[in-house]
Motif scaffolding. Structure first.
Motif, PDB file in Angstrom:
ATOM      1  N   GLY A   1       0.830  -1.206   0.000  1.00 48.67           N
ATOM      2  CA  GLY A   1       0.000   0.000   0.000  1.00 48.67           C
ATOM      3  C   GLY A   1       0.856   1.243   0.000  1.00 48.67           C
ATOM      4  O   GLY A   1       1.889   1.315  -0.673  1.00 48.67           O
ATOM      5  N   ALA A   2       0.440   2.226   0.776  1.00 51.69           N
ATOM      6  CA  ALA A   2       1.101   3.532   0.762  1.00 51.69           C
ATOM      7  C   ALA A   2       2.398   3.494   1.564  1.00 51.69           C
ATOM      8  O   ALA A   2       2.934   2.447   1.879  1.00 51.69           O
ATOM      9  CB  ALA A   2       0.144   4.603   1.282  1.00 51.69           C
TER      10      ALA A   2
ATOM     11  N   THR B   1      -2.188   2.458   3.994  1.00 53.71           N
ATOM     12  CA  THR B   1      -0.807   2.162   4.340  1.00 53.71           C
ATOM     13  C   THR B   1      -0.805   0.850   5.121  1.00 53.71           C
ATOM     14  O   THR B   1      -1.568   0.683   6.072  1.00 53.71           O
ATOM     15  CB  THR B   1      -0.196   3.276   5.201  1.00 53.71           C
ATOM     16  OG1 THR B   1      -0.164   4.475   4.421  1.00 53.71           O
ATOM     17  CG2 THR B   1       1.210   2.920   5.625  1.00 53.71           C
ATOM     18  N   ASN B   2       0.044  -0.077   4.717  1.00 53.37           N
ATOM     19  CA  ASN B   2       0.042  -1.415   5.316  1.00 53.37           C
ATOM     20  C   ASN B   2       1.483  -1.910   5.340  1.00 53.37           C
ATOM     21  O   ASN B   2       2.009  -2.389   4.333  1.00 53.37           O
ATOM     22  CB  ASN B   2      -0.848  -2.352   4.490  1.00 53.37           C
ATOM     23  CG  ASN B   2      -1.034  -3.710   5.136  1.00 53.37           C
ATOM     24  OD1 ASN B   2      -0.510  -3.984   6.216  1.00 53.37           O
ATOM     25  ND2 ASN B   2      -1.786  -4.577   4.465  1.00 53.37           N
TER      26      ASN B   2
ATOM     27  N   PHE C   1       1.107  -2.726  10.515  1.00 50.82           N
ATOM     28  CA  PHE C   1       0.783  -1.359  10.917  1.00 50.82           C
ATOM     29  C   PHE C   1       0.037  -0.701   9.761  1.00 50.82           C
ATOM     30  O   PHE C   1       0.539  -0.642   8.637  1.00 50.82           O
ATOM     31  CB  PHE C   1       2.050  -0.582  11.249  1.00 50.82           C
ATOM     32  CG  PHE C   1       2.794  -1.135  12.445  1.00 50.82           C
ATOM     33  CD1 PHE C   1       2.316  -0.938  13.730  1.00 50.82           C
ATOM     34  CD2 PHE C   1       3.954  -1.863  12.271  1.00 50.82           C
ATOM     35  CE1 PHE C   1       2.992  -1.458  14.820  1.00 50.82           C
ATOM     36  CE2 PHE C   1       4.639  -2.382  13.352  1.00 50.82           C
ATOM     37  CZ  PHE C   1       4.157  -2.179  14.633  1.00 50.82           C
ATOM     38  N   GLN C   2      -1.162  -0.214  10.066  1.00 54.59           N
ATOM     39  CA  GLN C   2      -2.037   0.298   9.021  1.00 54.59           C
ATOM     40  C   GLN C   2      -2.537   1.693   9.342  1.00 54.59           C
ATOM     41  O   GLN C   2      -2.638   2.082  10.513  1.00 54.59           O
ATOM     42  CB  GLN C   2      -3.273  -0.596   8.854  1.00 54.59           C
ATOM     43  CG  GLN C   2      -3.036  -1.952   8.265  1.00 54.59           C
ATOM     44  CD  GLN C   2      -4.340  -2.688   8.018  1.00 54.59           C
ATOM     45  OE1 GLN C   2      -4.352  -3.720   7.390  1.00 54.59           O
ATOM     46  NE2 GLN C   2      -5.452  -2.153   8.517  1.00 54.59           N
ATOM     47  N   SER C   3      -2.925   2.408   8.296  1.00 52.62           N
ATOM     48  CA  SER C   3      -3.764   3.582   8.471  1.00 52.62           C
ATOM     49  C   SER C   3      -5.201   3.114   8.647  1.00 52.62           C
ATOM     50  O   SER C   3      -5.522   1.949   8.422  1.00 52.62           O
ATOM     51  CB  SER C   3      -3.633   4.499   7.255  1.00 52.62           C
ATOM     52  OG  SER C   3      -3.899   3.774   6.063  1.00 52.62           O
ATOM     53  N   GLY C   4      -6.065   4.024   9.054  1.00 50.23           N
ATOM     54  CA  GLY C   4      -7.403   3.614   9.448  1.00 50.23           C
ATOM     55  C   GLY C   4      -8.449   3.637   8.370  1.00 50.23           C
ATOM     56  O   GLY C   4      -9.591   3.255   8.615  1.00 50.23           O
ATOM     57  N   SER C   5      -8.085   4.092   7.155  1.00 50.52           N
ATOM     58  CA  SER C   5      -9.097   4.204   6.115  1.00 50.52           C
ATOM     59  C   SER C   5      -8.442   4.083   4.750  1.00 50.52           C
ATOM     60  O   SER C   5      -7.318   4.563   4.536  1.00 50.52           O
ATOM     61  CB  SER C   5      -9.826   5.553   6.225  1.00 50.52           C
ATOM     62  OG  SER C   5     -10.660   5.776   5.110  1.00 50.52           O
TER      63      SER C   5
END
Length: 690
Positions: free
Chosen positions: A526-527, A554-555, A667-671
């Motif tokens: 991802g980002a 983001t992942n 670890f990710q963003s929430g959306s």
């Protein structure tokens, strides 16, 4: 009360002539041997079902069943032996319980030393000629070390037809009461485990309380504060009472099939646990054990094999019991019908403590095969007969004798130097030197050194002196040690020097990664997720997770060894969480469908977990923004995880998806569509227990 016709023959003399017994060298790595022989067969009679206890002065007592058969149409008796030297020698056996003249067999004998010095003996009666064979559970005691015994008292039951059997001793619980676990069919015929209590030293017993259905043999342990644990056959499940036995609830699912489970209390936090492992199709019923920490979960410590008969598929064996001797060894006793003995194995408590591997394992074999690391060594012997003997045999993941690096001659010292692809902050070192082979053990001495430049080695970080190792032994360093070069020097060896296995684990500090790049061991799905020098908990760098994409999450993924008990610790610096800063513990993949635990930090500083809906663990302000906080996620299994913030437990997260192991953190963003989630991670470390 007993009818006058049911006369118990209790023998009043316990001989104290100690007979030295033959000793053989046993170890947990050689389970077909034992350390001490307690009793052997005599004529047609054989020993079965030992029970062991220890007095306040360290004397050991073992009661056991003595009969031609395990069970059948021949009645047996209960005998008693004593040791005054931590189990090295044992007295001549004496019979203390005999009901043959009345047509009864005395079964399920268990002995326990009470705090006032009395020996408590429990058993049940069995008659082979009746339709209802079990004739009730009984309690008696001795106040003179087994010389004389009180008249046995029946423990009342509401079980169908009075069927009430025993497979564990009476123990002392809160308020000085005695508690006994029994089993049998309830009034409707369903098998259950129950407990009964006595408040007058066993003279009378109250009504029973059901602990669990569809189980039978049970062991008890009291740990204080009115907390009692009960472990049951065959499920292996552990039940807990927090009100001195009045009510019970399922506490731990061990997923371990057991016969004759037994608890021995080491202290209020540790219970030494043994059982027989039933083999498939009536095969070997070997003796296994574990040091159980109730607050840490079943998987916190390793399960280890204690004894397996030298015979083939010996089902009639086991029924272990243990004590901690005065010389601080655990003595576990058991019977074996193939060898017609009761014997014992000594272990150290340290053999049973958790084998923690702190940090992420460096895949030495993969890096070696890819040419990313090199090895300098004089352990270069090879043979076409043993393809596993090679330089890389020292990190091939096997502790088999011929999966190792061998020197090829007996001269010492011998060296083995690994040149890594970069500096790592080493948290755990795993070493297996020279293992045993064909029943013989081999001792080696070795020193292990770390260096950042391959020139300056300093003092050893770990030394081994005259050790025989059949498994990898782990050393966890309180402070990580930076190393690019690792040297093993074998200084003494019986025969050729050997390095069987070396493992290295490291802390992710990001100090040796390149700013603006994805750190080693991580992948980005991802980002953006790259090393940054904008923030650092220690040093100058950290990992930044920043969502600047309106189309993808983001992942950032860090994989590790799969295990069911997983602990993750890291420092986090939240900057912004308009959609959430998300931490996922996952299994086998990088999608939300792989998530075992899904935890989020939100803009108000609250912490929540997701299981189809968001649930609050810690309210607003639990996590601060633009400051470092330490998070520890302790998953004792894959059903729940304790969450600690700055070493304070804030609550428990429930699972989202069902998996048996965890092998990564994401670890990710929430959306996916939202942007602006921004946080930093530093000093990340997985810990695996087994």
């Amino acid at each position: 009360m007993l009818k006058k016709t049911m006369v118990f023959v209790l023998v009043f003399v316990l001989l104290t002539i100690c007979i030295p017994m033959p000793m053989v060298n046993a170890s947990l790595s050689n389970p077909e041997t034992y350390d001490v022989l307690l009793v052997s067969s005599n004529g047609t009679n054989k020993p079965f079902f030992p029970s062991i206890t220890k007095s306040s002065n360290g004397d050991l007592y073992v009661s056991y069943y003595w009969s031609p058969t395990h069970g059948g149409d021949i009645e047996g008796v209960v005998r008693l032996i004593k040791s005054t030297d931590n189990g090295a020698t044992w007295s001549t056996p004496v019979t203390i319980l005999d009901q043959r003249a009345q047509g009864f067999d005395v079964r399920g004998n268990h002995i326990n030393m009470l705090s006032n010095g009395d020996l408590a003996l429990t058993f049940f009666l069995y008659r082979y000629v009746d339709a209802v064979k079990v004739k009730g559970a009984y309690f008696c005691k001795s106040s003179d070390g087994g010389v004389t015994w009180s008249t046995p008292v029946m423990v009342p039951t509401t079980n169908k037809d009075g069927y009430n059997a025993i497979c564990g001793p009476a123990i002392e619980v809160g308020n000085g009461e005695l508690m006994l676990a029994t089993y049998g069919p309830d009034p409707d015929g369903r098998t259950r485990v129950t407990i009964s209590k006595s408040s007058d030293g066993g003279a009378t017993w109250g009504s029973e309380t059901t602990v669990a259905y569809d189980n039978n043999e049970a062991g008890l342990a009291y740990v204080g504060n009115n907390i009692v644990y009960c472990i049951v056959r065959p499920s292996g499940n552990i039940y807990r009472s927090t009100d001195n036995g009045a009510t019970w609830s399922l506490y731990t699912v061990t997923s371990t099939t057991m016969h004759a489970p037994d608890f021995y209390k080491i202290d209020d936090t540790r219970l030494f646990t043994t059982w027989c492992r039933p083999g498939a199709s009536g095969g070997d019923r070997a003796v296994e054990g574990k040091l159980y920490y109730p607050e840490k979960g079943w998987n916190y410590t390793p399960t280890r094999l204690i004894y397996a008969s030298s015979g083939s598929s010996v089902y009639d064996m086991g029924y272990p019991g243990s004590v901690l001797t005065n010389d601080n060894r655990v003595l576990t006793v058991y019977y074996d019908t193939h060898n017609q003995i009761i014997a014992g194995t000594y272990t150290k408590l340290s053999d049973w403590e958790p084998r923690a591997r702190k940090g992420q394992k460096i895949n030495l074999l993969s890096k070696y095969n890819a040419g990313q690391i090199t090895v300098n060594t004089d352990m270069t012997w090879t043979s076409p007969d043993y393809p596993g003997v090679r330089v890389s045999g020292a990190f091939d993941g096997s502790v088999s004798y011929f999966n190792a690096a061998f020197k090829g001659n007996s001269t010492v010292p011998s060296h083995y130097i690994i040149n890594l692809d970069r500096v790592y902050d080493i948290t755990t070192l795993g070493i297996c030197l020279k293992p045993s082979y064909a029943g013989s053990s081999y001792k080696e001495s070795a020193d292990i050194y770390f260096s950042t430049d391959g020139v300056n080695w300093g003092d050893p970080v770990k030394s081994y002196v005259n050790e025989s190792q059949d498994e990898v032994k782990y050393t966890n360093f309180t402070t990580p040690i930076p190393a690019k070069h690792v040297k093993v020097v074998v200084t003494q060896s019986q025969g050729w020097p050997v390095l069987n296995e070396i493992e290295l684990y490291s802390l992710d500090t990001f100090e040796y990664d390149t700013v603006g790049q994805v750190p080693m061991g991580y992948s980005v799905v991802g980002a953006s997720g790259v090393v940054s020098n904008a923030q650092a908990y220690e040093g100058t760098k950290s990992l930044r997770i920043y969502d600047n994409s309106a189309s993808v999450l983001t992942n950032v993924v860090r994989t590790t060894e799969a295990s069911s008990y997983k602990e993750l610790e890291f420092n986090i610096y939240p900057v912004a969480a308009p959609n959430g800063n998300v931490i996922c513990l996952s299994s086998g993949g990088n999608e939300n469908t792989n998530n075992v635990f899904h935890i989020g930090i939100f803009s108000d500083g609250s912490v929540k977990y997701y299981n189809g809906a968001w649930n609050v663990i810690g309210g607003p302000g639990t996590i601060g923004f633009n400051t470092w906080s330490k998070i520890r996620i302790e998953a004792q299994d894959t059903t729940s995880a304790k969450i600690y913030i700055n070493d304070v437990l804030i609550g428990t997260a429930g699972k989202w998806r069902t998996f048996s192991t965890i092998d990564r953190v994401r670890f990710q963003s929430g959306s996916t569509k939202g942007t602006g989630d921004d946080f930093y991670i530093d000093n990340l470390m997985f810990t695996r227990y087994e």
